[in-house]
Write a protein that holds these residues in place. Sequence first.
Motif, mmCIF file in Angstrom:
data_model
loop_
_atom_site.group_PDB
_atom_site.id
_atom_site.type_symbol
_atom_site.label_atom_id
_atom_site.label_comp_id
_atom_site.label_asym_id
_atom_site.label_seq_id
_atom_site.Cartn_x
_atom_site.Cartn_y
_atom_site.Cartn_z
ATOM 1 N N UNK A 145 0.828 -1.204 0.000
ATOM 2 C CA UNK A 145 0.000 0.000 0.000
ATOM 3 C C UNK A 145 0.864 1.258 0.000
ATOM 4 N N UNK A 146 1.974 1.194 0.716
ATOM 5 C CA UNK A 146 2.866 2.354 0.767
ATOM 6 C C UNK A 146 3.421 2.674 -0.618
ATOM 7 N N UNK A 147 3.862 1.653 -1.335
ATOM 8 C CA UNK A 147 4.430 1.900 -2.660
ATOM 9 C C UNK A 147 3.347 2.310 -3.650
ATOM 10 N N UNK A 148 2.158 1.746 -3.537
ATOM 11 C CA UNK A 148 1.064 2.194 -4.404
ATOM 12 C C UNK A 148 0.736 3.657 -4.149
ATOM 13 N N UNK A 149 0.836 4.079 -2.881
ATOM 14 C CA UNK A 149 0.619 5.483 -2.546
ATOM 15 C C UNK A 149 1.698 6.370 -3.183
#
Length: 251
Positions: A145-149
């Motif tokens: 989720x962090x990298x998608x953000x």
Amino acid sequence: MHYRFQILMNDYTLCPSDWGMTGECATFYRIYYVCGGKAWFRQGEEEVQLKKGWLYILPVMQSYSLRHDVKDPLEVLWFHVELDLSMGRDFTAVEICEGEDLYYLLKSIQVIQRDPASFEDVNRLFDIFLKRLEQRLTLYRTGSRRMNRVLSYIDEHIADDPEIQELAACAGMERSYFTRRFKEIFKMCPRQFVYTRKMSVGAKALLEGATVSEAAEKCGYSDEKAFTRAFKRYMEVTPGEYKKRRACTEP
């Protein structure tokens, strides 16, 4: 599953006698469907002949060379594609047997891709093609989720030329750890990724009718000449040449 992608360039080509590449290192996917001729892929000491009826995904961010027999030139349906997923970044070969879905999808694209009104149809068929290809290859997005953000942040702020520290903060990570994790997931450093996104945004703007100056501004270049140099390094043609070439096959 739906994949975000952008076809940067594509065509059906009987390659000229001087075709070939030495030390190529692309930051986008080159996908070749071989329809005829003799050609060879070389990486390091390994050389592989490209076979008719096979689909090849060439390495991303790795050096390689291509050559063909001028007496039996390569005949190929090809795509330069940016994807929001990792399709494996090494040389990949997939046999496409006549009669299977992938074969008919590629043949359909081959037939319609030169029609100026077919651009959306090519994209629709290519989307289906990726879904079918998923059954043969390992296609995946990052589950982080962090990298998608971070990816969303890059797209939203591409004209502002986001710095690594900004991206690390967006991910909630320390800079060096973020850089290491980003490279582990995407197989390229954050600055390389931002560069590829800039070129994608610039290419899309040119296709939508923007001038070279306007396209440069959209992807964060204040200097049109710097944008032109970067674009040519990435796309192998200048922005003006890109517009003219794509005008022959797109609305």
